[in-house]
Design an enzyme around this catalytic site. Structure first.
Site, PDB file in Angstrom:
ATOM      1  N   CYS A 204      -3.722  -3.196 -19.090  1.00 13.67           N
ATOM      2  CA  CYS A 204      -3.059  -1.906 -18.382  1.00 13.67           C
ATOM      3  C   CYS A 204      -3.170  -0.701 -19.449  1.00 13.67           C
TER       4      CYS A 204
ATOM      5  N   CYS B 247      -5.004   0.683 -16.227  1.00 13.14           N
ATOM      6  CA  CYS B 247      -4.170   1.365 -15.526  1.00 13.14           C
ATOM      7  C   CYS B 247      -4.100   2.774 -16.193  1.00 13.14           C
TER       8      CYS B 247
ATOM      9  N   LYS C 120      -7.392   4.852 -16.844  1.00  6.15           N
ATOM     10  CA  LYS C 120      -7.936   5.129 -15.625  1.00  6.15           C
ATOM     11  C   LYS C 120      -7.340   6.116 -14.947  1.00  6.15           C
TER      12      LYS C 120
ATOM     13  N   TYR D  29     -11.829  -2.226  -6.803  1.00  7.02           N
ATOM     14  CA  TYR D  29     -10.906  -1.464  -7.342  1.00  7.02           C
ATOM     15  C   TYR D  29     -11.756  -0.853  -8.832  1.00  7.02           C
TER      16      TYR D  29
ATOM     17  N   GLU E  88     -12.950   3.128  -8.419  1.00 11.47           N
ATOM     18  CA  GLU E  88     -11.888   4.080  -9.300  1.00 11.47           C
ATOM     19  C   GLU E  88     -13.050   4.860 -10.398  1.00 11.47           C
TER      20      GLU E  88
ATOM     21  N   HIS F  38       9.366  17.766   5.630  1.00 13.15           N
ATOM     22  CA  HIS F  38       8.065  18.739   5.948  1.00 13.15           C
ATOM     23  C   HIS F  38       8.074  19.447   5.169  1.00 13.15           C
TER      24      HIS F  38
ATOM     25  N   GLU G 103       5.130  12.364   5.646  1.00 15.43           N
ATOM     26  CA  GLU G 103       5.864  12.451   6.851  1.00 15.43           C
ATOM     27  C   GLU G 103       5.205  12.026   8.333  1.00 15.43           C
TER      28      GLU G 103
HETATM   29  P1  FAD Z   1      -3.356  -8.370 -20.053  1.00 17.41           P
HETATM   30  O1  FAD Z   1      -2.683  -7.152 -19.761  1.00 17.41           O
HETATM   31  O2  FAD Z   1      -4.877  -8.266 -19.923  1.00 17.41           O
HETATM   32  O3  FAD Z   1      -2.746  -8.963 -21.659  1.00 17.41           O
HETATM   33  C1  FAD Z   1      -3.265 -10.004 -22.112  1.00 17.41           C
HETATM   34  C2  FAD Z   1      -3.533 -10.079 -23.811  1.00 17.41           C
HETATM   35  O4  FAD Z   1      -3.407 -11.179 -24.201  1.00 17.41           O
HETATM   36  C3  FAD Z   1      -4.436  -9.140 -24.073  1.00 17.41           C
HETATM   37  O5  FAD Z   1      -3.880  -8.069 -25.085  1.00 17.41           O
HETATM   38  C4  FAD Z   1      -5.319 -10.254 -24.708  1.00 17.41           C
HETATM   39  O6  FAD Z   1      -6.190  -9.474 -25.926  1.00 17.41           O
HETATM   40  C5  FAD Z   1      -4.311 -11.102 -25.169  1.00 17.41           C
HETATM   41  N1  FAD Z   1      -4.817 -12.412 -25.549  1.00 17.41           N
HETATM   42  C6  FAD Z   1      -5.947 -12.987 -24.804  1.00 17.41           C
HETATM   43  N2  FAD Z   1      -6.306 -14.248 -25.264  1.00 17.41           N
HETATM   44  C7  FAD Z   1      -5.711 -14.399 -26.387  1.00 17.41           C
HETATM   45  C8  FAD Z   1      -5.073 -15.577 -27.324  1.00 17.41           C
HETATM   46  N3  FAD Z   1      -5.815 -16.671 -27.293  1.00 17.41           N
HETATM   47  N4  FAD Z   1      -4.222 -15.038 -28.329  1.00 17.41           N
HETATM   48  C9  FAD Z   1      -3.748 -13.911 -28.560  1.00 17.41           C
HETATM   49  N5  FAD Z   1      -3.788 -13.138 -27.643  1.00 17.41           N
HETATM   50  C10 FAD Z   1      -4.659 -13.255 -26.657  1.00 17.41           C
HETATM   51  N6  FAD Z   1      -3.078  -2.719 -12.371  1.00 17.41           N
HETATM   52  C11 FAD Z   1      -2.234  -1.839 -12.015  1.00 17.41           C
HETATM   53  O7  FAD Z   1      -0.951  -2.395 -11.479  1.00 17.41           O
HETATM   54  N7  FAD Z   1      -2.549  -0.634 -11.566  1.00 17.41           N
HETATM   55  C12 FAD Z   1      -3.479   0.075 -11.880  1.00 17.41           C
HETATM   56  O8  FAD Z   1      -3.736   1.311 -11.899  1.00 17.41           O
HETATM   57  C13 FAD Z   1      -4.518  -0.966 -12.485  1.00 17.41           C
HETATM   58  N8  FAD Z   1      -5.753  -0.571 -13.006  1.00 17.41           N
HETATM   59  C14 FAD Z   1      -6.578  -1.226 -13.671  1.00 17.41           C
HETATM   60  C15 FAD Z   1      -7.968  -0.670 -14.131  1.00 17.41           C
HETATM   61  C16 FAD Z   1      -8.669  -1.503 -14.725  1.00 17.41           C
HETATM   62  C17 FAD Z   1     -10.254  -0.838 -15.270  1.00 17.41           C
HETATM   63  C18 FAD Z   1      -8.381  -2.625 -14.986  1.00 17.41           C
HETATM   64  C19 FAD Z   1      -9.559  -3.640 -15.582  1.00 17.41           C
HETATM   65  C20 FAD Z   1      -7.103  -3.359 -14.551  1.00 17.41           C
HETATM   66  C21 FAD Z   1      -6.423  -2.579 -13.773  1.00 17.41           C
HETATM   67  N9  FAD Z   1      -5.106  -3.194 -13.431  1.00 17.41           N
HETATM   68  C22 FAD Z   1      -4.313  -2.346 -12.640  1.00 17.41           C
HETATM   69  C23 FAD Z   1      -4.630  -4.605 -13.640  1.00 17.41           C
HETATM   70  C24 FAD Z   1      -3.780  -4.695 -14.806  1.00 17.41           C
HETATM   71  O9  FAD Z   1      -4.476  -4.233 -15.896  1.00 17.41           O
HETATM   72  C25 FAD Z   1      -3.690  -5.959 -14.903  1.00 17.41           C
HETATM   73  O10 FAD Z   1      -3.234  -6.839 -13.737  1.00 17.41           O
HETATM   74  C26 FAD Z   1      -2.536  -6.297 -16.295  1.00 17.41           C
HETATM   75  O11 FAD Z   1      -2.790  -5.597 -17.505  1.00 17.41           O
HETATM   76  C27 FAD Z   1      -2.332  -8.126 -16.342  1.00 17.41           C
HETATM   77  O12 FAD Z   1      -1.573  -8.286 -17.193  1.00 17.41           O
HETATM   78  P2  FAD Z   1      -1.220  -9.546 -18.268  1.00 17.41           P
HETATM   79  O13 FAD Z   1      -0.219  -9.696 -18.947  1.00 17.41           O
HETATM   80  O14 FAD Z   1      -1.596 -10.552 -17.178  1.00 17.41           O
HETATM   81  O15 FAD Z   1      -2.691  -9.413 -18.986  1.00 17.41           O
HETATM   82  P1  NDP Z   2     -13.071  -7.712  -8.034  1.00 21.88           P
HETATM   83  O1  NDP Z   2     -13.279  -9.257  -8.389  1.00 21.88           O
HETATM   84  O2  NDP Z   2     -11.978  -7.515  -7.062  1.00 21.88           O
HETATM   85  O3  NDP Z   2     -14.580  -7.131  -7.456  1.00 21.88           O
HETATM   86  C1  NDP Z   2     -15.542  -7.415  -7.884  1.00 21.88           C
HETATM   87  C2  NDP Z   2     -16.745  -6.638  -7.343  1.00 21.88           C
HETATM   88  O4  NDP Z   2     -18.069  -6.869  -7.841  1.00 21.88           O
HETATM   89  C3  NDP Z   2     -16.999  -6.912  -5.815  1.00 21.88           C
HETATM   90  O5  NDP Z   2     -17.242  -5.711  -5.222  1.00 21.88           O
HETATM   91  C4  NDP Z   2     -18.334  -7.855  -5.960  1.00 21.88           C
HETATM   92  O6  NDP Z   2     -19.029  -7.746  -4.700  1.00 21.88           O
HETATM   93  C5  NDP Z   2     -18.919  -7.265  -7.020  1.00 21.88           C
HETATM   94  N1  NDP Z   2     -20.017  -8.059  -7.593  1.00 21.88           N
HETATM   95  C6  NDP Z   2     -19.707  -9.370  -8.184  1.00 21.88           C
HETATM   96  N2  NDP Z   2     -20.863 -10.028  -8.691  1.00 21.88           N
HETATM   97  C7  NDP Z   2     -21.631  -9.056  -8.651  1.00 21.88           C
HETATM   98  C8  NDP Z   2     -23.110  -9.205  -8.709  1.00 21.88           C
HETATM   99  N3  NDP Z   2     -23.719 -10.336  -9.576  1.00 21.88           N
HETATM  100  N4  NDP Z   2     -23.890  -8.251  -8.467  1.00 21.88           N
HETATM  101  C9  NDP Z   2     -23.384  -7.064  -7.808  1.00 21.88           C
HETATM  102  N5  NDP Z   2     -22.119  -7.030  -7.348  1.00 21.88           N
HETATM  103  C10 NDP Z   2     -21.182  -8.060  -7.820  1.00 21.88           C
HETATM  104  O7  NDP Z   2     -12.962  -7.133  -9.480  1.00 21.88           O
HETATM  105  P2  NDP Z   2     -12.456  -5.849 -10.076  1.00 21.88           P
HETATM  106  O8  NDP Z   2     -13.101  -6.023 -11.447  1.00 21.88           O
HETATM  107  O9  NDP Z   2     -12.832  -4.596  -9.454  1.00 21.88           O
HETATM  108  O10 NDP Z   2     -10.832  -5.786 -10.011  1.00 21.88           O
HETATM  109  C11 NDP Z   2     -10.150  -7.077 -10.778  1.00 21.88           C
HETATM  110  C12 NDP Z   2      -8.519  -6.824 -10.451  1.00 21.88           C
HETATM  111  O11 NDP Z   2      -8.161  -5.951 -11.238  1.00 21.88           O
HETATM  112  C13 NDP Z   2      -8.469  -6.458  -9.137  1.00 21.88           C
HETATM  113  O12 NDP Z   2      -8.302  -7.465  -8.096  1.00 21.88           O
HETATM  114  C14 NDP Z   2      -7.200  -5.757  -9.135  1.00 21.88           C
HETATM  115  O13 NDP Z   2      -6.000  -6.685  -9.010  1.00 21.88           O
HETATM  116  C15 NDP Z   2      -7.120  -5.096 -10.508  1.00 21.88           C
HETATM  117  N6  NDP Z   2      -7.080  -3.820 -10.460  1.00 21.88           N
HETATM  118  C16 NDP Z   2      -6.275  -2.877 -10.134  1.00 21.88           C
HETATM  119  C17 NDP Z   2      -6.335  -1.713  -9.690  1.00 21.88           C
HETATM  120  C18 NDP Z   2      -5.254  -0.874  -9.272  1.00 21.88           C
HETATM  121  O14 NDP Z   2      -4.125  -1.271  -9.012  1.00 21.88           O
HETATM  122  N7  NDP Z   2      -5.505   0.447  -8.887  1.00 21.88           N
HETATM  123  C19 NDP Z   2      -7.475  -0.887 -10.398  1.00 21.88           C
HETATM  124  C20 NDP Z   2      -8.379  -1.951 -11.027  1.00 21.88           C
HETATM  125  C21 NDP Z   2      -8.527  -3.044 -10.889  1.00 21.88           C
HETATM  126  P3  NDP Z   2     -18.666  -8.834  -3.422  1.00 21.88           P
HETATM  127  O15 NDP Z   2     -17.611  -8.157  -2.630  1.00 21.88           O
HETATM  128  O16 NDP Z   2     -19.894  -8.877  -2.972  1.00 21.88           O
HETATM  129  O17 NDP Z   2     -18.398 -10.251  -4.126  1.00 21.88           O
END
Ligand code: FAD
Ligand code: NDP
Length: 522
Positions: free
Chosen positions: A86, A91, A94, A228, A232, A497, A502
């Protein structure tokens, strides 16, 4: 500080006092004194949203806690600091880059509101990325300070289970330490996937792990995926003026209400993002001048397409990060299909003192607030006599696309699937945000729907909002829905408003009626 103290003394698990380890064991002879047996009461593997929250909460109860966090560089070599997905590659960057894109739109609008904007304005990627990256570094530092202040031992080491109570921790330089703990939490999150069947995918493409740390603009970009992350990223890249195409294999935003999802992509298309519908990539090759020639196939016609891009961004989903953990050895079960750790409602894995939270855990939403809440509640159950379980119902979320989409609860399709069309009432409205009027913005996709039971109580099952500041709007209404709000509660709510929110309190047209749902006047 902890290490020095720990060599002489241990926090007694029974009496909560610091004692010499031997004395503590003696004091509780006949009763197990935890700290004499293990180095820590709690060891958390993964310092992201869930892991940090869990460790800090446990430390508040006076427990001896350690966190391991280690970032394996992406295939492109990108790496970052403490805080997890995140903070570093999710997050935070992004939302800031989304904001950068919205500011571009606001500058165009500003001229209609009387601002004299001199000449052409363009966006400079390196200024934005440097500012965002500096902010992230301040968060990395802040997390370290917080752990230190709370006496949580932090090791920038990669963790691997040695046995059920011990974890081998290895630093970047190869330094190895073994830590033992009574309870262990797996909070290792996930990492982006790359398609295995597309030659050149990992070699030439990037993932979101790299995008936010680029020093130079990605230029003309192909985003593969339609969920997502894909939408985004495509949204803000278009918003800052880049030429962006999105390749969609099937549907946009799988799992979300599809009417809302298509309005999101319609708005993106009208703002300049190109869509390659029903296409899959087949090959990526680097051209002599450095551009990436990407070939794809249309899934229905079978026709091949080809174009050159500066960047190919894979946003095709994320895989749980369990490879390094050695879970098979200690008997922690994972789902063969998803690779995620199987957990009970109390987050326990198949090994009862080992827990999993956040993105790595099977069936949990991949969202930061739910990982944080799950981590805190787990720590309270473990160390503070709490029995409260995380409630995963009605978790609100927002997709930060150019027109934001916020929702809580069931999509219309899911409500119909579960309860039958005859038992569902959908109230809806197309509305025009006031700020879209003077600026002459198209509001065709600004739409709200509330999905309710059709019976007399008309309990709300789902709320969907496309429009500016959807996250802010949806967060407020999520409280009502968490409290079991009905359509009549919504109707007795007085609006503020003039706002977009609203409009939710004024919904009166049902989809079933077929009446025009366009809001006219105040
Ligand atoms: P993480 O935050 O992924 O933390 C896991 C940590 O463990 C990492 O630092 C990793 O390096 C470390 N790790 C892994 N393996 C090991 C190991 N063996 N030993 C030591 N350390 C290790 N969520 C939202 O709510 N709002 C958003 O707007 C949003 N936007 C997102 C945008 C993007 C592009 C992405 C990819 C995700 C987004 N998410 C969003 C999802 C959110 O980031 C994740 O759901 C959240 O970070 C999950 O937290 P976590 O603690 O499970 O894991
Ligand atoms: P998702 O698993 O939600 O989506 C993967 C996307 O990639 C789908 O559209 C899928 O299509 C497509 N895809 C998968 N394989 C292929 C392929 N081989 N060729 C072409 N298209 C493919 O993953 P995200 O990484 O977008 O998000 C992961 C999670 O991270 C989300 O579930 C969300 O919870 C979290 N997140 C939250 C955000 C927020 O809160 N604003 C922002 C970003 C991430 P198909 O539908 O056909 O399978």
């Amino acid at each position: 500080m902890f290490d020095a103290v720990a060599s002489m003394a241990a926090l007694c698990g029974q009496c909560r006092l610091w004692r010499r380890a031997a004395a503590a064991a003696q004091l509780h002879s006949g009763v197990r004194c935890l700290s004499a047996k293990f180095d820590y009461d709690l060891l958390v593997i993964g310092g992201g949203s869930g892991g940090l929250a869990c460790s800090k909460e446990a430390a508040l109860s006076g427990k001896k806690v350690a966190v391991l966090d280690f970032v394996e560089p992406s295939p492109k070599g990108t790496s970052w600091g403490l805080g997890g997905t995140c903070v570093n590659v999710g997050c935070i960057p992004k939302k800031l880059m989304h904001h950068a894109a919205l500011l571009g739109g606001a500058m165009k609008d500003a001229q209609k509101f009387g601002w004299l904007v001199p000449g052409q304005f363009t966006h400079d990627w390196s200024t934005m990325s440097e500012a965002v990256q500096n902010y992230i570094r301040s968060l990395n530092w802040g997390h370290r300070v917080q752990l230190n202040d709370k006496n949580v031992k932090f090791l920038n080491h990669k963790g691997t289970f040695k046995d059920e109570h011990s974890v081998r921790a290895v630093s970047k330089s190869g330094k190895e330490t073994v830590l033992t703990a009574e309870n262990i939490v797996i909070a290792t999150g996930g990492r982006p996937k790359y398609p295995s069947d597309v030659p050149g995918a990992a070699e030439y493409g990037l993932s979101s792990d790299d995008l936010f740390w680029l020093k130079e603009t990605p230029g003309k970009t192909l985003v593969v995926g339609a969920s997502y992350v894909a939408l985004e990223c495509a949204g803000f890249l278009t918003g800052i003026g880049l030429d962006v195409s999105v390749m969609v294999r099937s549907i946009p935003l799988r799992g979300f209400d599809q009417q809302m999802a298509h309005l999101v992509t319609d708005y993106m298309e009208s703002n300049g993002t190109k869509f390659l519908w029903k296409c899959v990539p087949t090959k990526v090759e680097r051209m002599p001048k450095g551009q990436l020639e990407t070939t794809w196939r249309h899934l229905e016609s079978g026709q091949e397409g080809k174009a050159h891009f500066d960047t190919v961004l894979w946003a095709v989903g994320r895989a749980p990060e369990t490879k390094a953990l050695n879970l098979e050895k200690i008997g922690v079960e994972v789902n063969d299909k998803t690779g995620k750790v199987i957990v009970a409602a109390n987050d326990a894995t198949s090994v009862p003192h080992i827990y999993a939270i956040g993105d790595v855990a099977e069936g949990r939403p991949e969202l930061t607030p739910s990982a944080i809440k799950a981590g805190k509640l787990l720590a309270r159950r473990l160390f503070n006599s709490s029995t409260e379980l995380m409630n995963y119902d009605n978790v609100p979320t927002t997709v930060f696309t150019p027109l934001e989409y916020g929702c809580i609860g069931l999509s219309e399709e899911e409500a119909v699937r579960r309860h039958g069309e005859e038992n569902i009432e959908v109230f809806h409205a197309f509305y025009k945000p006031l700020e879209f009027t003077v600026s002459e913005r198209d509001s065709s996709q600004c739409y709200i729907k509330v999905v309710c039971f059709r019976n007399s109580e008309q309990k709300i099952l789902g709320l969907h909002f496309n429009g500016p500041n959807a996250g802010e709007v949806t967060q407020g209404f999520s409280l009502g829905i968490q409290c079991g709000a009905t359509y009549s509660h919504l109707m007795s709510t007085v609006g503020i408003h003039p706002t977009c929110a609203e409009e939710i309190t004024k919904l009166h047209i049902t989809k079933r009626s077929g009446l025009d749902a366009t809001v006219t006047g105040c």
